[in-house]
Design an enzyme around this catalytic site. Structure first.
Site, PDB file in Angstrom:
ATOM      1  N   GLU A 455       0.796  -1.214   0.000  1.00 28.98           N
ATOM      2  CA  GLU A 455       0.000   0.000   0.000  1.00 28.98           C
ATOM      3  C   GLU A 455       0.842   1.283   0.000  1.00 28.98           C
ATOM      4  OE1 GLU A 455      -2.874  -0.184   3.134  1.00 28.98           O
ATOM      5  OE2 GLU A 455      -3.813  -1.984   2.338  1.00 28.98           O
ATOM      6  N   GLU A 606      -4.542  -9.553   1.312  1.00 26.38           N
ATOM      7  CA  GLU A 606      -5.044  -8.938   2.539  1.00 26.38           C
ATOM      8  C   GLU A 606      -6.555  -8.845   2.462  1.00 26.38           C
ATOM      9  OE1 GLU A 606      -3.796  -5.378   4.362  1.00 26.38           O
ATOM     10  OE2 GLU A 606      -1.659  -5.738   4.015  1.00 26.38           O
TER      11      GLU A 606
END
Length: 716
Positions: A455, A606
């Protein structure tokens, strides 16, 4: 310091004194409530104990990741992000023209100007300096060091006024300052159980108000975020709205065991603020009832979209299905602080494998293992990597090999050192990955994977990273890896918190040994119930799937308080359309179609549900629906939240069944002495020690300061 003596008779006397003082002040100063805003928080009619954080872990921090679910953003439109900064235009101010709630005991009206409350307790202030921070709290004090109340009050002569400037310094977590009123101690705790809430007048910047109870010993106190107000505003907060952030041990809000009534400001280095407070007191039990703000609607389940063919004729798809499916993450450890010891070892890896997991993703902040990292990033030192990094990675490589699990090295950081605009960082990141790849280049395991960066927005601490610029950065890192290792597979996640939709707007890289990944935490309202770092710390008990029978006309029944940002309320109002299996499946059709058309594999490494305030039966049904969609679309998965007990290595049988995990027998193959791995910190980070005044703003609350001993052996 004056200590309150709370026997029954004295308490009654103080109560009567408070009522008398309140009436006298009202008569003398003729304050008109209509001249100020009143922020009355609605009562949570269904408080069943879930508001007493039964945590996790984040804070670590953190947004998202931090063991509680990494992404703090809903991707439904790829535009929404969570913002912990409270301002006047966030959420519902719940201002009302109705009759004000009755203040039944005044703690301090500040009219005497001194550091003592009307009941005798002392006011105090504190900073994060003892924990390595450099924040400054500015209060007026007299020659004796006591606080002086010299602010202009709400239609009165005095109030408490203060300001702050935050500076993280060497503190590991978010910087903070605080102030509070001492009310009791272990011998004579303050009993406020006969009251209904706290009230005060204020104007100024956002801050927290906390009830510090003596049964909380790790500083994860029950608190409420109060939004900024330009003009004087009265806020009434029911006790049921105070919750722990969740990184510490869950404790009840023991209203008969109160130590302090306290306040706190925290944020980022450079943040400044001020606030003035007046007329602090307790409300009666006649708290305002919640207003109807939801509709009970029939479920709006979309038709399930269809894909004619999900086949990806690429050898990497088969590799991903074989080695990256049914995976786990180890969270709130190496991504949030530097290595100190093996908190998770070979026994833990064997436990994962025994429960049916086939893949391990290891989030680790790789650039913390650059010798004198800050000097290197400033161009003042040569690039070197501490050998201790490879001792850590080699241990997990060996353990996963023995357990029959794949091993993904995930460059994952919370310290926001990634700077997309700095060409020096580009070079350093490329050289760092080249060093890691060179170390593993001769390893013949095909199931070792390099995940270039988790991210990018989280890594950089920004709201948006430009996709084109991130692509150029990624190409430089890929080129560096391929100079030394053309064999091992790279994993790439896109901008916007590894968005699946952003993937569909790009052409795949020319390198043919790349697997693409995305993260998924939707519907956000369900997956982040009770997640303080995401701004939803009070939310709870949403049904999965959506059900008319279990829905309510009151958002307060689900813990939605006026302090929650408005976009969370917007998500809640769409919940009847999203909380179903078809909606989940349809969310993946776009990205799977892109993968099929480009003949490249995709994985979701995730996802998951933060379980602090979610009901287990709902969590299990959610996993059944989500894993069902992954299986049907042939999308390998790795769950973020750690579902296995890290002491007993046991998992809930129903949860295992929902995720398709089957227990297996793993032979004991422990041959590594993990206690001998050295911490190779060169002093770049400073040990934070234990908090001495207040909590840190992290997702887990783990204090992961690093040793200052260093190993000078390095590799170029």
């Amino acid at each position: 310091m004056t200590t309150l003596k709370h026997n029954y008779l004295l308490f009654i006397v103080l109560l009567l004194m408070g009522l008398l003082m309140m009436q006298c002040k009202s008569d003398d100063q003729t304050k008109d409530p209509e001249d100020s805003d009143t922020e009355s928080e609605t009562e949570d009619d269904s408080n069943s104990g879930a508001d007493d954080d039964s945590d996790t872990g984040d804070d670590s921090e953190d947004g998202g990741d931090t063991g509680n679910g990494e992404s703090t953003e809903s991707e439904q439109d790829d535009t929404e992000t969570s913002d912990d900064t409270a301002t006047d235009d966030q959420g519902d101010d719940s201002e009302t023209e109705e009759e004000e709630l009755q203040l039944v005991l005044m703690l301090d009206d500040f009219e005497d100007g001194d550091h003592q409350s009307l009941l005798g307790g002392n006011w105090y202030g504190y900073e994060d300096v003892d924990n390595g921070g450099a924040s400054v709290l500015t209060l007026t004090r007299n020659d004796d060091g006591d606080i002086v109340m010299d602010g202009e009050g709400y239609e009165s002569t005095a109030a408490m006024t203060l300001s702050w400037e935050l500076d993280q310094g060497d503190y590991e977590w978010d910087p903070y300052v605080g102030w509070g009123l001492n009310c009791g101690d272990e011998v004579s705790p303050f009993d406020i159980s006969s009251f209904g809430g706290i009230t005060y007048m204020y104007k100024g910047d956002a801050h927290y108000v906390m009830i510090e109870v003596l049964n909380v010993t790790d500083y994860d106190y029950h608190k409420v975020l109060v939004k900024a107000a330009t003009d004087w505003k009265r806020i009434d907060i029911p006790f049921s709205h105070f919750v722990q952030e969740g990184w510490g041990e869950a404790q009840d809000l023991a209203l008969d065991n109160v130590h302090n009534i306290a306040f706190q400001a925290k944020g980022a280095t450079g943040d400044t603020g001020s606030v003035t407070i007046d007329d602090l007191g307790f409300l009666g039990t006649d708290i305002l009832e919640a207003e109807k703000d939801l509709e009970i609607l029939a479920p709006d389940v979309p038709e399930k979209e269809t894909m004619d063919d999900v086949t990806i004729d690429n050898p990497l798809q088969a590799l991903a299905m074989d080695t990256l499916n049914k995976g786990a993450n180890i969270t709130n450890w190496l991504e949030q602080g530097k290595f100190k010891s093996f908190e998770y070892d070979q026994d833990y890896i064997n436990g994962l494998a025994a429960n049916g997991y086939k893949a391990l993703r290891l989030p680790i902040d790789l650039d913390q293992y650059i010798v004198d990292r800050d000097a290197v990033l400033n161009g003042d030192a040569d690039f070197e990597v501490e050998t201790g990094l490879f001792e850590i990675l080699d241990a997990f490589e060996e353990w996963t090999a023995d357990a029959g699990m794949s091993f993904t090295i995930d460059f994952h950081q919370y310290d926001e050192s990634f700077d997309i605009d700095d060409p020096i960082y580009w070079d350093v990141a490329a050289r760092l990955w080249k060093a890691v790849a060179e170390h593993f280049a001769t390893n013949t395991r095909e199931d070792i994977f390099y995940e270039l960066m988790n991210e990018p927005e989280l890594s950089a601490g920004v709201g948006e990273v430009d996709q084109a610029e991130y692509t150029e950065f990624t190409l430089q890192v890929i080129d560096a890896i391929r100079e030394v290792d053309t064999f091992h597979v790279i994993i790439f996640g896109d901008v916007l918190w590894n968005s699946r939709n952003m993937l569909t707007h790009r052409e795949p890289f020319a390198d043919e040994r790349i697997i693409y990944n995305f993260h998924f935490y939707d519907p956000f309202a369900f997956t982040h119930q009770g997640a303080s770092w995401a701004g939803t710390g009070t939310t709870k008990h949403l049904p999965w799937p959506y059900s008319e029978d279990r829905w309510s006309e009151y958002s307060a029944d689900f813990g939605y308080l006026p302090t929650i940002d408005s976009w969370h309320f917007d998500n809640l109002k769409k919940y009847y359309k999203q909380a179903n299996a078809n909606w989940l499946y349809n969310e993946f059709v776009n990205v799977k179609t892109w993968a099929v058309e480009n003949n490249v594999p995709i994985i979701c490494n995730e996802f998951g549900v933060y379980e602090k305030s979610a009901l287990q039966e709902d969590v299990i049904r959610y996993y059944e629906d989500l894993i069902g969609a992954f299986e049907e679309l042939e999308i390998p998965w790795q769950v973020w939240f750690m579902l296995m007990d890290d002491t007993t290595y046991e998992m809930d049988a129903d949860k295992m069944a929902a995720m398709g995990l089957e227990a297996v027998v793993i032979e004991d193959t422990d041959t590594t002495d993990t206690d001998t791995v050295e911490d190779t910190d060169t002093g770049d980070d400073t040990e934070t020690g234990d908090d001495t005044e207040t909590s840190d703003d992290t997702d887990t609350g783990d204090d992961t300061g690093t040793d200052t001993d260093s190993d000078t052996d390095t590799v170029q």
